[in-house]
Design a protein around this motif. Structure first.
Motif, PDB file in Angstrom:
ATOM      1  N   ASP A   1       0.831  -1.466   0.094  1.00 11.19           N
ATOM      2  CA  ASP A   1      -0.079  -0.024  -0.190  1.00 11.19           C
ATOM      3  C   ASP A   1       1.108   1.147  -0.098  1.00 11.19           C
ATOM      4  OD1 ASP A   1      -2.421  -1.862   0.404  1.00 11.19           O
ATOM      5  OD2 ASP A   1      -2.594  -1.241   2.330  1.00 11.19           O
ATOM      6  N   LYS A   2       2.011   1.804   0.869  1.00 13.06           N
ATOM      7  CA  LYS A   2       3.226   2.360   0.787  1.00 13.06           C
ATOM      8  C   LYS A   2       3.748   2.422  -0.403  1.00 13.06           C
ATOM      9  CE  LYS A   2       5.597   1.569   4.126  1.00 13.06           C
ATOM     10  NZ  LYS A   2       7.177   1.953   4.805  1.00 13.06           N
ATOM     11  N   ALA A   3       4.202   1.543  -1.514  1.00 16.91           N
ATOM     12  CA  ALA A   3       4.562   1.847  -3.076  1.00 16.91           C
ATOM     13  C   ALA A   3       3.416   1.741  -3.842  1.00 16.91           C
ATOM     14  CB  ALA A   3       5.010   0.067  -3.379  1.00 16.91           C
ATOM     15  N   ASP A   4       2.099   1.962  -3.075  1.00 17.54           N
ATOM     16  CA  ASP A   4       1.036   2.248  -4.146  1.00 17.54           C
ATOM     17  C   ASP A   4       0.583   1.277  -5.425  1.00 17.54           C
ATOM     18  OD1 ASP A   4      -0.734   3.694  -4.992  1.00 17.54           O
ATOM     19  OD2 ASP A   4       0.096   5.082  -6.194  1.00 17.54           O
ATOM     20  N   ALA A   5       1.001  -0.114  -4.803  1.00 16.49           N
ATOM     21  CA  ALA A   5       0.782  -1.016  -5.642  1.00 16.49           C
ATOM     22  C   ALA A   5      -0.451  -1.878  -5.393  1.00 16.49           C
ATOM     23  CB  ALA A   5       1.826  -2.003  -5.363  1.00 16.49           C
ATOM     24  N   GLN A   6      -1.531  -1.584  -6.853  1.00 18.37           N
ATOM     25  CA  GLN A   6      -3.089  -1.906  -6.724  1.00 18.37           C
ATOM     26  C   GLN A   6      -2.988  -4.122  -6.650  1.00 18.37           C
ATOM     27  OE1 GLN A   6      -5.911  -1.076  -9.534  1.00 18.37           O
ATOM     28  NE2 GLN A   6      -3.804  -0.332 -10.793  1.00 18.37           N
ATOM     29  N   LEU A   7      -3.840  -4.718  -6.254  1.00 18.57           N
ATOM     30  CA  LEU A   7      -3.658  -5.759  -5.797  1.00 18.57           C
ATOM     31  C   LEU A   7      -5.238  -6.426  -6.079  1.00 18.57           C
ATOM     32  CD1 LEU A   7      -2.797  -8.737  -4.312  1.00 18.57           C
ATOM     33  CD2 LEU A   7      -3.513  -8.063  -2.483  1.00 18.57           C
ATOM     34  N   TRP A   8      -5.153  -7.314  -7.382  1.00 21.62           N
ATOM     35  CA  TRP A   8      -6.310  -7.945  -7.882  1.00 21.62           C
ATOM     36  C   TRP A   8      -6.468 -10.032  -7.165  1.00 21.62           C
ATOM     37  CZ3 TRP A   8      -7.703  -6.581 -13.916  1.00 21.62           C
ATOM     38  CH2 TRP A   8      -7.741  -5.048 -13.867  1.00 21.62           C
ATOM     39  N   LEU A   9      -6.952 -10.202  -6.300  1.00 18.22           N
ATOM     40  CA  LEU A   9      -7.499 -11.594  -5.939  1.00 18.22           C
ATOM     41  C   LEU A   9      -8.440 -12.039  -6.995  1.00 18.22           C
ATOM     42  CD1 LEU A   9      -7.185 -11.019  -2.790  1.00 18.22           C
ATOM     43  CD2 LEU A   9      -5.553 -12.093  -3.548  1.00 18.22           C
ATOM     44  N   GLN A  10      -8.899 -13.570  -7.180  1.00 20.23           N
ATOM     45  CA  GLN A  10      -9.642 -14.259  -7.548  1.00 20.23           C
ATOM     46  C   GLN A  10      -9.382 -13.935  -9.302  1.00 20.23           C
ATOM     47  OE1 GLN A  10     -13.062 -13.510  -4.399  1.00 20.23           O
ATOM     48  NE2 GLN A  10     -13.127 -15.606  -5.512  1.00 20.23           N
ATOM     49  N   THR A  11      -8.441 -13.818  -9.549  1.00 15.34           N
ATOM     50  CA  THR A  11      -8.623 -13.487 -11.278  1.00 15.34           C
ATOM     51  C   THR A  11      -7.210 -14.149 -11.274  1.00 15.34           C
ATOM     52  OG1 THR A  11      -8.177 -10.937 -10.372  1.00 15.34           O
ATOM     53  CG2 THR A  11      -6.993 -11.545 -12.054  1.00 15.34           C
ATOM     54  N   GLU A  12      -8.014 -14.620 -12.710  1.00 13.44           N
ATOM     55  CA  GLU A  12      -7.489 -15.651 -13.058  1.00 13.44           C
ATOM     56  C   GLU A  12      -6.293 -15.401 -14.970  1.00 13.44           C
ATOM     57  OE1 GLU A  12      -7.278 -19.154 -12.343  1.00 13.44           O
ATOM     58  OE2 GLU A  12      -9.001 -18.763 -10.988  1.00 13.44           O
ATOM     59  N   VAL A  13      -5.099 -15.565 -15.431  1.00 11.87           N
ATOM     60  CA  VAL A  13      -4.054 -15.643 -16.272  1.00 11.87           C
ATOM     61  C   VAL A  13      -4.556 -15.834 -17.289  1.00 11.87           C
ATOM     62  CG1 VAL A  13      -2.056 -15.712 -17.080  1.00 11.87           C
ATOM     63  CG2 VAL A  13      -2.722 -14.926 -14.499  1.00 11.87           C
ATOM     64  N   GLY A  14      -5.432 -15.868 -18.774  1.00 17.63           N
ATOM     65  CA  GLY A  14      -5.215 -16.103 -19.897  1.00 17.63           C
ATOM     66  C   GLY A  14      -4.174 -15.792 -20.630  1.00 17.63           C
ATOM     67  N   GLU A  15      -4.050 -15.375 -22.461  1.00 19.51           N
ATOM     68  CA  GLU A  15      -3.384 -15.433 -23.148  1.00 19.51           C
ATOM     69  C   GLU A  15      -2.305 -14.826 -22.878  1.00 19.51           C
ATOM     70  OE1 GLU A  15      -2.797 -15.604 -27.866  1.00 19.51           O
ATOM     71  OE2 GLU A  15      -4.870 -15.303 -27.484  1.00 19.51           O
ATOM     72  N   ILE A  16      -0.945 -14.859 -23.073  1.00 18.06           N
ATOM     73  CA  ILE A  16       0.385 -13.572 -22.690  1.00 18.06           C
ATOM     74  C   ILE A  16       0.668 -13.767 -24.099  1.00 18.06           C
ATOM     75  CG2 ILE A  16       2.411 -13.317 -20.956  1.00 18.06           C
ATOM     76  CD1 ILE A  16       1.704 -15.214 -18.956  1.00 18.06           C
ATOM     77  N   ASN A  17       0.958 -12.220 -23.651  1.00 19.24           N
ATOM     78  CA  ASN A  17       1.584 -11.904 -25.608  1.00 19.24           C
ATOM     79  C   ASN A  17       2.945 -11.090 -25.545  1.00 19.24           C
ATOM     80  OD1 ASN A  17       0.487 -13.754 -27.662  1.00 19.24           O
ATOM     81  ND2 ASN A  17      -1.572 -12.874 -27.154  1.00 19.24           N
TER      82      ASN A  17
END
Length: 393
Positions: free
Chosen positions: A115-131
């Motif tokens: 939080d101090k570094a201002d990073a976002q966190l997304w949970l219950q998130t699935e990874v699909g295609e990576i390019n």
């Protein structure tokens, strides 16, 4: 959606990286909560590092790779962070450090740093295609039933190994490495109980004994535990990282005492006692009963010549056993092997041939001993990547 850096995996290494890399970071995980392995580790108290952590406590095809990160972010640095957050801790045996209250304190600390570094966190998130288009990474993500494409300048793979699949562990990190042409050192379960044919130690389940367990020239002095399926306990878990299918292990029972001298004294003072009775003073009685049949331990202690006692002691101190296998990823604490370190920079953790692609933590071919070492690798490698990403902005 555009971000500076996308981190796949909100475990120990991923959160550490996000906490040190500055703003513009998105860290994702398929779990409902971050740091699930942290939460369950150490019986819920988290063995978060080890006072004795050094490169000598890690396995890798390149034993020198881990030196840079471990030297630049040490156990003392992490202890200082824990102290800054006023998390009480204590030392157990062999330099192992645990939280006094709960492993959740370490997770809360990392969340606060993120939080101090201002990073976002997304949970219950699935990874699909990576390019990768030559300049940016494009990653398909599914969250709350919606598919989104995230464009990132950098991609950090921190999704661990295959150990403990019931917690959602997969081989995703290895798949990403293969996609971008990075070689792998064959992954295998490590810090794992060993199994034996026909459950031959089932009748000894629950018996624990101090021992020195050796596998392929490396030995560990800690407790050995008999289970329904085979052998476990710290000494076995440690040795399992060095054991390979088909190999034997050697067990030295009661290494803390001079058994020969003790039995010679017993022969003089208590010669009419049964040999097994005297041995039960030094080893669990159920184990002595098992060994009595295997080693033909009969008669009184007074009946035994020096040569006979020497033969008995040699057998107890060089007990050769041949496991049939291990309990596998289901119970393995970590995964041995992973992304070949020859493909990565030891300074930054970035892939040498794919600028902007980083691998940290357990998915890399760096595996620590039992006792907080693997968490230290997560902190050190996550910090190294975070520093490199901060400088790359």
């Amino acid at each position: 959606m555009k971000v500076e850096t996308l981190i796949i995996g909100a475990g120990a290494a991923g959160m550490m990286c996000a906490a040190h890399a500055g703003p513009g970071f998105l860290i994702i995980d398929h779990a409902k909560a971050p740091g699930e392995k942290i939460r369950i580790s150490g019986g819920g108290r988290c063995n978060f590092t080890n006072l004795h952590a050094s490169p000598a406590n890690f396995l890798s095809q390149n034993k020198h790779f881990c030196k840079s990160a471990l030297k630049r972010y040490t156990q003392w640095d992490f202890i200082d962070l824990v102290d800054q957050h006023r998390i009480p801790w204590h030392e157990k045996t062999l330099g192992q450090l645990f939280c006094d209250t709960s492993a959740k304190d370490i997770i809360a600390m990392l969340r606060a740093e993120m939080d101090k570094a201002d990073a976002q966190l997304w949970l219950q998130t699935e990874v699909g295609e990576i390019n990768h288009d030559g300049n940016h990474f494009r990653v398909g993500l599914t969250k709350d039933g919606q598919t989104k494409t995230v464009t990132a300048n950098n991609l950090v793979v921190a999704c661990g190994g295959k150990s403990i699949p019931k917690m959602g562990a997969t081989g995703l990190g290895y798949d990403i490495a293969r996609q971008f042409g990075l070689p792998l050192v064959d992954p295998r379960p490590a810090l794992v109980p060993l199994t034996f044919p026909d459950n031959q130690f089932k009748h000894l389940a629950g018996v624990s004994v101090p021992s020195r367990v050796s596998a392929n020239g490396t030995s560990f002095d800690e407790a050995l535990l008999f289970t329904h399926r085979g052998l476990s306990g710290p000494a076995i878990l440690q040795a399992s990282s060095y054991w390979r299918e088909g190999d034997a292990i050697s067990v030295h029972l009661a290494p803390e005492i001079d058994l020969m001298t003790a039995l010679q004294k017993d022969r003089q003072s208590d010669g009419r006692k049964a040999l097994t009775t005297r041995l039960s003073q030094y080893l669990p009685a159920r184990l002595v009963d098992h060994l009595a049949e295997e080693l033909a331990l009969t008669g009184t202690i007074g009946d035994q010549s020096d040569a006979a006692l020497n033969t008995i002691c040699h057998a107890l101190q060089n007990w050769e056993l041949r496991p049939g296998g291990s309990e596998g990823y289901r119970t393995a604490e970590v995964t041995l092997g992973g992304v070949d370190t020859d493909a990565l920079s030891s300074q930054t953790m970035m892939a040498k041939d794919v600028p902007g692609l980083y691998f940290i933590g357990e998915c890399v071919d760096v595996t620590g001993w039992l006792g907080g070492y693997n968490f230290q690798w997560a902190w050190s490698s996550g910090w190294a990547a975070g520093q490199a990403l901060k400088a790359r902005r």
